[in-house]
Motif scaffolding. Structure first.
Motif, PDB file in Angstrom:
ATOM      1  N   GLN A 287       0.820  -1.212   0.000  1.00 22.85           N
ATOM      2  CA  GLN A 287       0.000   0.000   0.000  1.00 22.85           C
ATOM      3  C   GLN A 287       0.854   1.262   0.000  1.00 22.85           C
ATOM      4  O   GLN A 287       0.474   2.270  -0.605  1.00 22.85           O
ATOM      5  CB  GLN A 287      -0.932  -0.018   1.210  1.00 22.85           C
ATOM      6  CG  GLN A 287      -2.039  -1.066   1.102  1.00 22.85           C
ATOM      7  CD  GLN A 287      -2.831  -1.215   2.377  1.00 22.85           C
ATOM      8  OE1 GLN A 287      -2.381  -0.825   3.454  1.00 22.85           O
ATOM      9  NE2 GLN A 287      -4.011  -1.798   2.280  1.00 22.85           N
ATOM     10  N   ILE A 310      -7.663   2.830  -7.028  1.00 22.18           N
ATOM     11  CA  ILE A 310      -8.465   2.477  -5.852  1.00 22.18           C
ATOM     12  C   ILE A 310      -8.863   1.012  -5.916  1.00 22.18           C
ATOM     13  O   ILE A 310      -8.707   0.257  -4.939  1.00 22.18           O
ATOM     14  CB  ILE A 310      -9.728   3.361  -5.760  1.00 22.18           C
ATOM     15  CG1 ILE A 310      -9.358   4.810  -5.450  1.00 22.18           C
ATOM     16  CG2 ILE A 310     -10.672   2.830  -4.670  1.00 22.18           C
ATOM     17  CD1 ILE A 310     -10.545   5.766  -5.521  1.00 22.18           C
ATOM     18  N   THR A 314      -7.074  -1.766  -3.427  1.00 18.09           N
ATOM     19  CA  THR A 314      -7.967  -2.383  -2.444  1.00 18.09           C
ATOM     20  C   THR A 314      -8.031  -3.894  -2.628  1.00 18.09           C
ATOM     21  O   THR A 314      -7.889  -4.662  -1.670  1.00 18.09           O
ATOM     22  CB  THR A 314      -9.389  -1.790  -2.556  1.00 18.09           C
ATOM     23  OG1 THR A 314      -9.322  -0.373  -2.428  1.00 18.09           O
ATOM     24  CG2 THR A 314     -10.281  -2.352  -1.479  1.00 18.09           C
ATOM     25  N   LYS A 315      -8.248  -4.308  -3.851  1.00 21.66           N
ATOM     26  CA  LYS A 315      -8.389  -5.738  -4.144  1.00 21.66           C
ATOM     27  C   LYS A 315      -7.123  -6.509  -3.825  1.00 21.66           C
ATOM     28  O   LYS A 315      -7.151  -7.525  -3.100  1.00 21.66           O
ATOM     29  CB  LYS A 315      -8.768  -5.929  -5.617  1.00 21.66           C
ATOM     30  CG  LYS A 315      -8.918  -7.374  -6.041  1.00 21.66           C
ATOM     31  CD  LYS A 315      -9.387  -7.477  -7.480  1.00 21.66           C
ATOM     32  CE  LYS A 315      -8.382  -6.897  -8.455  1.00 21.66           C
ATOM     33  NZ  LYS A 315      -8.794  -7.055  -9.859  1.00 21.66           N
ATOM     34  N   SER A 317      -4.563  -5.516  -2.005  1.00 28.36           N
ATOM     35  CA  SER A 317      -4.191  -5.405  -0.590  1.00 28.36           C
ATOM     36  C   SER A 317      -4.836  -6.523   0.211  1.00 28.36           C
ATOM     37  O   SER A 317      -4.176  -7.194   1.023  1.00 28.36           O
ATOM     38  CB  SER A 317      -4.641  -4.045  -0.025  1.00 28.36           C
ATOM     39  OG  SER A 317      -3.908  -2.994  -0.592  1.00 28.36           O
ATOM     40  N   LEU A 363      -8.706  -3.749   3.479  1.00 32.47           N
ATOM     41  CA  LEU A 363      -9.674  -3.241   2.506  1.00 32.47           C
ATOM     42  C   LEU A 363      -9.886  -1.741   2.649  1.00 32.47           C
ATOM     43  O   LEU A 363     -10.089  -1.028   1.670  1.00 32.47           O
ATOM     44  CB  LEU A 363     -11.028  -3.949   2.703  1.00 32.47           C
ATOM     45  CG  LEU A 363     -11.208  -5.345   2.120  1.00 32.47           C
ATOM     46  CD1 LEU A 363     -12.532  -5.916   2.596  1.00 32.47           C
ATOM     47  CD2 LEU A 363     -11.153  -5.325   0.608  1.00 32.47           C
ATOM     48  N   PRO A 366      -6.895   1.949   1.396  1.00 27.77           N
ATOM     49  CA  PRO A 366      -6.922   2.833   0.224  1.00 27.77           C
ATOM     50  C   PRO A 366      -8.056   3.855   0.276  1.00 27.77           C
ATOM     51  O   PRO A 366      -7.932   4.947  -0.286  1.00 27.77           O
ATOM     52  CB  PRO A 366      -7.117   1.855  -0.948  1.00 27.77           C
ATOM     53  CG  PRO A 366      -6.593   0.552  -0.443  1.00 27.77           C
ATOM     54  CD  PRO A 366      -6.954   0.527   1.010  1.00 27.77           C
ATOM     55  N   LEU A 367      -9.134   3.525   0.962  1.00 29.47           N
ATOM     56  CA  LEU A 367     -10.279   4.440   1.038  1.00 29.47           C
ATOM     57  C   LEU A 367      -9.937   5.676   1.858  1.00 29.47           C
ATOM     58  O   LEU A 367     -10.268   6.803   1.470  1.00 29.47           O
ATOM     59  CB  LEU A 367     -11.492   3.716   1.633  1.00 29.47           C
ATOM     60  CG  LEU A 367     -11.988   2.491   0.847  1.00 29.47           C
ATOM     61  CD1 LEU A 367     -13.145   1.823   1.579  1.00 29.47           C
ATOM     62  CD2 LEU A 367     -12.404   2.882  -0.562  1.00 29.47           C
ATOM     63  N   TYR A 438     -17.650  -0.930  -7.120  1.00 25.37           N
ATOM     64  CA  TYR A 438     -16.859  -1.475  -6.006  1.00 25.37           C
ATOM     65  C   TYR A 438     -17.266  -2.915  -5.699  1.00 25.37           C
ATOM     66  O   TYR A 438     -16.414  -3.775  -5.491  1.00 25.37           O
ATOM     67  CB  TYR A 438     -17.035  -0.594  -4.775  1.00 25.37           C
ATOM     68  CG  TYR A 438     -16.001  -0.839  -3.699  1.00 25.37           C
ATOM     69  CD1 TYR A 438     -14.759  -0.223  -3.753  1.00 25.37           C
ATOM     70  CD2 TYR A 438     -16.268  -1.693  -2.642  1.00 25.37           C
ATOM     71  CE1 TYR A 438     -13.809  -0.438  -2.779  1.00 25.37           C
ATOM     72  CE2 TYR A 438     -15.321  -1.925  -1.649  1.00 25.37           C
ATOM     73  CZ  TYR A 438     -14.096  -1.291  -1.726  1.00 25.37           C
ATOM     74  OH  TYR A 438     -13.151  -1.530  -0.755  1.00 25.37           O
ATOM     75  N   VAL A 442     -14.357  -5.382  -6.781  1.00 25.11           N
ATOM     76  CA  VAL A 442     -13.569  -5.679  -5.584  1.00 25.11           C
ATOM     77  C   VAL A 442     -14.212  -6.774  -4.738  1.00 25.11           C
ATOM     78  O   VAL A 442     -13.671  -7.875  -4.611  1.00 25.11           O
ATOM     79  CB  VAL A 442     -13.370  -4.404  -4.723  1.00 25.11           C
ATOM     80  CG1 VAL A 442     -12.559  -4.742  -3.463  1.00 25.11           C
ATOM     81  CG2 VAL A 442     -12.660  -3.318  -5.515  1.00 25.11           C
TER      82      VAL A 442
END
Length: 516
Positions: A287, A310, A314-315, A317, A363, A366-367, A438, A442
């Motif tokens: 990340q 993103i 996310t995926k 990670s 998850l 990144p958000l 998303y 994801v």
């Protein structure tokens, strides 16, 4: 894929490799160091050390918040290639962190006496030593605070080779300090704390020297841009709220464990945190390579690349952490047995529950980086911080009615699930990614990979034990995971990129120049 996006992807891959080399060495050194220091200090002194270290983290959350702020502003201006503003941000940051270190010192010294006298459950014969190492830990925190602008500059410019080297040197020095610890005639706990202080000073000098040589913007000068001070401090204050709630959740929770169950359980929690953080370092390094790209793409308005980043960060990670964590969860009792000679009770349970909580965090990371990039932090941080702080009253109530120590981590796991949903809602409201995208790109993909790869290793875990279980569950899971990830977890573009990258590396390895 555009030329700039391809270049950014290559930079991410390169930086990820540097960070993984860093991570592997740090993980091995950290786990071995923890075993040595536990044997040398004993469970009681080890618990005292982790308790004191936790208190200092509680007081140094200010510097963590400011690091987040500096990285946001640096990445934003680097994305725009605004050199004069980058120089101003760095100078403001240095001045600010010197001031913060002074604040941390006085607040920690003032509140420390009150905490020692009123709350901590430390054996009377180790109380004076605990107070001494507390003073050393405060100085250590101040040095690390001053280092923040320099390390932030290195990360913002994505110089992960130096960042990795500095971390490796730091951990090797910590290992050497443990190795020479038996040679000291004075108190081992005090000696170890003193050595750690010296290591922090050397690493600070190393960062200062590198930054001054490598970056033209790293020249200290007086800056009178009060508007810039105001912008950074406003952002830092909202980041401070988030960091304060996270630190309070962990360290006040550690104090609750000490009040109800004593330093032995603190030792178990300290070991569990080290194991879980070593495992989580696999994904945190990944990340770290993505984060600058998230912020820079938002700064220049490249929302197409931002959305792709993103989704991918996310995926992958989650998948990367799941790859490492699931075999560890299945075999945690045997892993701890191999690692330690003295195993504090609840260590295995703590490890498993912390890893599950971090799996949800992988998850969410990144958000919240995207939310930092937007700069719209007030409502977000207020909401998230209040939810995080709910850990404390709920955990205290459970301890008060007689629930076991690991109940605090069940609470954390449940609240982390709520936090993930809340963070996603904030990002989706910014119109950066829709809920449908998303879920499809994801959630659905990682769910299919999850279901496809967990059942068979779990059956094997029930039928085997010891080294056989560790080997058979790991091999079967990795094989199923790799197959499921390639088949259902990756898009066609990601499969093409993976094939191309592997073929290029294979061609280089088997080219003639390697056999001359």
């Amino acid at each position: 894929m555009s030329a700039s996006s391809a270049l950014d992807s290559k930079r991410i891959v390169k930086n990820t490799l540097y960070l993984y080399i860093r991570m592997f060495i740090m993980m091995l050194v950290s786990l071995y160091t923890s075993r040595l220091i536990l044997d040398i200090l004993g469970i009681t002194d080890f618990g005292v050390f982790n308790l004191i270290a936790g208190i200092i983290v509680l007081f140094s959350f200010i510097s963590n918040a400011s690091r987040t702020s500096i990285l946001r502003f640096l990445n934003y201006e680097i994305g725009k290639d605004n050199q004069s503003e980058i120089r101003n941000i760095f100078n403001v940051s240095v001045i600010t962190h010197i001031f913060i270190s002074i604040i941390v010192f006085f607040i920690s010294e003032f509140l420390g006496r009150w905490i020692f006298d009123e709350y901590l459950n430390i054996p009377i014969e180790r109380l004076e030593t605990a107070k001494l190492i507390y003073h050393l830990a405060i100085l250590n925190a101040c040095l690390q605070t001053i280092q923040v602008p320099y390390s932030a500059l290195v990360i913002a410019y994505e110089k992960m080779s130096f960042f990795s080297l500095a971390s490796i040197i730091e951990y090797i020095l910590k290992l050497l300090s443990v190795c020479v610890l038996p040679l000291f005639a004075i108190d081992k706990l005090f000696s170890y704390s003193l050595l750690l202080l010296g290591i922090s000073f050397l690493i600070l000098l190393m960062y200062i020297f590198y930054c001054r040589k490598r970056f033209p913007v790293c020249k200290i000068k007086h800056v009178k841009d009060w508007f810039l001070f105001k912008r950074i401090w406003e952002f830092s204050l909202w980041s401070l709220l988030g960091n304060m709630s996270n630190v309070a959740m962990q360290q006040v929770g550690n104090i609750f464990l000490n009040i109800f169950y004593g330093v032995i359980v603190n030792a178990a929690m300290g070991l569990a945190n080290q194991i879980s953080q070593a495992i989580y370092s696999f994904v945190s390094n990944f990340q770290m390579a993505f984060n600058p790209q998230l912020m820079k793409s938002y700064a220049i308005g490249d929302y197409v690349f931002l959305k792709k980043t993103i989704i991918r960060s996310t995926k992958f990670s989650f998948l990367l952490f799941f790859l490492i964590s699931y075999p560890a969860i299945l075999n945690m009792d045997y892993i701890v047995y191999l690692w330690l000679e003295k195993i504090p009770y609840y260590s295995v349970s703590f490890c498993r529950l912390i890893i599950l909580s971090l799996l949800i965090d992988s998850l969410a990371s990144p958000l919240w980086i995207v939310m930092q990039a937007t700069g719209k932090m007030r409502k977000y941080q207020l909401t998230v911080s209040l939810i995080i702080l709910m850990n404390l009253p709920v955990s205290y109530f459970l301890f008060w009615i007689g629930m076991p120590p690991d109940s605090i981590l069940y609470v954390r796991l449940f609240i982390n699930i709520i936090l993930f949903y809340v963070r996603f809602k904030f990002v989706s409201r910014m119109a950066l990614i829709t809920g449908k995208e998303y879920i499809y790109d994801v959630i659905l993909k990682i769910f299919i990979v999850f279901i496809s790869s967990v059942i068979f290793p779990l059956i094997i875990a029930f039928l085997t034990d010891g080294l056989l279980r560790l080997f058979s569950t790991s091999v079967s899971f990795i094989a199923l995971f790799a197959f499921a990830t390639y088949l259902w977890g990756m898009t066609s573009d990601e499969k093409k990129y993976a094939k191309k990258y592997c073929l290029q590396k294979s061609a280089r390895i088997f080219s003639k120049k390697y056999f001359k």
